[in-house]
Design a protein around this motif. Structure first.
Motif, PDB file in Angstrom:
ATOM      1  N   GLU A   1       0.840  -1.209   0.000  1.00 15.74           N
ATOM      2  CA  GLU A   1       0.000   0.000   0.000  1.00 15.74           C
ATOM      3  C   GLU A   1       0.872   1.255   0.000  1.00 15.74           C
ATOM      4  OE1 GLU A   1      -0.451  -2.112   3.199  1.00 15.74           O
ATOM      5  OE2 GLU A   1      -1.141  -3.455   1.618  1.00 15.74           O
ATOM      6  N   GLU A   2       1.943   1.223   0.745  1.00 18.16           N
ATOM      7  CA  GLU A   2       2.841   2.373   0.834  1.00 18.16           C
ATOM      8  C   GLU A   2       3.665   2.532  -0.439  1.00 18.16           C
ATOM      9  OE1 GLU A   2       4.954   1.458   4.403  1.00 18.16           O
ATOM     10  OE2 GLU A   2       3.234   1.869   5.676  1.00 18.16           O
ATOM     11  N   ARG A   3       4.001   1.406  -1.076  1.00 16.27           N
ATOM     12  CA  ARG A   3       4.776   1.475  -2.330  1.00 16.27           C
ATOM     13  C   ARG A   3       4.034   2.268  -3.377  1.00 16.27           C
ATOM     14  NH1 ARG A   3       6.125  -4.297  -1.628  1.00 16.27           N
ATOM     15  NH2 ARG A   3       4.580  -4.805  -3.206  1.00 16.27           N
ATOM     16  N   SER A   4       2.731   2.050  -3.493  1.00 12.65           N
ATOM     17  CA  SER A   4       1.958   2.745  -4.522  1.00 12.65           C
ATOM     18  C   SER A   4       1.930   4.257  -4.288  1.00 12.65           C
ATOM     19  CB  SER A   4       0.535   2.191  -4.587  1.00 12.65           C
ATOM     20  OG  SER A   4      -0.178   2.512  -3.401  1.00 12.65           O
ATOM     21  N   GLN A   5       2.156   4.680  -3.049  1.00  9.56           N
ATOM     22  CA  GLN A   5       2.147   6.102  -2.731  1.00  9.56           C
ATOM     23  C   GLN A   5       3.459   6.794  -3.102  1.00  9.56           C
ATOM     24  OE1 GLN A   5      -0.674   7.697  -1.473  1.00  9.56           O
ATOM     25  NE2 GLN A   5      -1.533   5.713  -1.983  1.00  9.56           N
ATOM     26  N   VAL A   6       4.555   6.041  -3.190  1.00  7.35           N
ATOM     27  CA  VAL A   6       5.865   6.681  -3.388  1.00  7.35           C
ATOM     28  C   VAL A   6       6.619   6.223  -4.643  1.00  7.35           C
ATOM     29  CG1 VAL A   6       6.188   7.171  -0.932  1.00  7.35           C
ATOM     30  CG2 VAL A   6       7.056   5.019  -1.892  1.00  7.35           C
ATOM     31  N   VAL A   7       6.095   5.236  -5.356  1.00  9.45           N
ATOM     32  CA  VAL A   7       6.849   4.667  -6.473  1.00  9.45           C
ATOM     33  C   VAL A   7       7.122   5.702  -7.571  1.00  9.45           C
ATOM     34  CG1 VAL A   7       4.870   3.717  -7.747  1.00  9.45           C
ATOM     35  CG2 VAL A   7       7.122   2.624  -7.938  1.00  9.45           C
ATOM     36  N   ASP A   8       6.159   6.577  -7.862  1.00  8.95           N
ATOM     37  CA  ASP A   8       6.364   7.574  -8.919  1.00  8.95           C
ATOM     38  C   ASP A   8       7.401   8.613  -8.510  1.00  8.95           C
ATOM     39  OD1 ASP A   8       4.375   6.534 -10.764  1.00  8.95           O
ATOM     40  OD2 ASP A   8       2.918   7.181  -9.276  1.00  8.95           O
ATOM     41  N   LYS A   9       7.384   8.986  -7.240  1.00 10.52           N
ATOM     42  CA  LYS A   9       8.384   9.931  -6.731  1.00 10.52           C
ATOM     43  C   LYS A   9       9.778   9.313  -6.810  1.00 10.52           C
ATOM     44  CE  LYS A   9       8.130  10.785  -2.326  1.00 10.52           C
ATOM     45  NZ  LYS A   9       7.836  11.358  -0.991  1.00 10.52           N
TER      46      LYS A   9
END
Length: 154
Positions: free
Chosen positions: A116-124
């Protein structure tokens, strides 16, 4: 001088900024939008970040196909680059980003970041990898020049 790195996706834009010495890239944020074609707020937020960090150049991820051809996502990136140029007046460099999102996912998995946290920061993180690749390229270009500005023999 600072450089901004962008990872442009269908509904997100990962943002990274270089340090003033152009050595490292730091992730700043992920800009989200509800629809792929709704770019006004995204461009406005990028404008704000450009002013806040005194950005002088933008490096935009260019998602070429693995066989080096240009696909639909790359065409959309070209169009976004043109929008950025027109709106900001800054130089926008398209930078080959093949496999940066894969590398970002792998880095987060190795870092034991929850799904869940990966999807929040992967683009950054992908924006950081794009910008860091460009900064490393600049550093290597400087090393290849001698004091007179002429290219060294390799």
């Amino acid at each position: 001088m600072r450089i901004m790195g962008l990872d442009y996706g269908s509904v997100t834009v990962g943002v990274a900024i270089s340090d003033e010495l152009l050595i490292t890239a730091q992730g700043i944020e992920t800009i989200r939008r509800k629809h792929e074609t709704k770019l006004r707020q995204t461009l406005a937020r990028i404008d704000e970040l450009i002013k806040e960090y005194a950005v002088e150049r933008i490096v935009l991820g260019y998602p070429k196909n693995m066989n080096n051809t240009i696909g639909e996502r790359a065409v959309k990136s070209e169009e976004f680059a043109e929008s950025l140029r027109n709106r900001t007046g800054l130089e926008v460099i398209l930078w080959d980003e093949r496999l940066t999102t894969v590398a970002a996912h792998q880095t987060l998995i190795l870092g034991d970041v929850r799904r869940e946290e990966r999807s929040q920061v992967v683009d950054k993180l992908a924006a950081v990898l794009i910008l860091q690749g460009y900064l490393d390229f600049l550093c290597n270009q400087k090393k290849m020049l001698d004091d007179s500005g002429e290219a060294k023999e390799l």
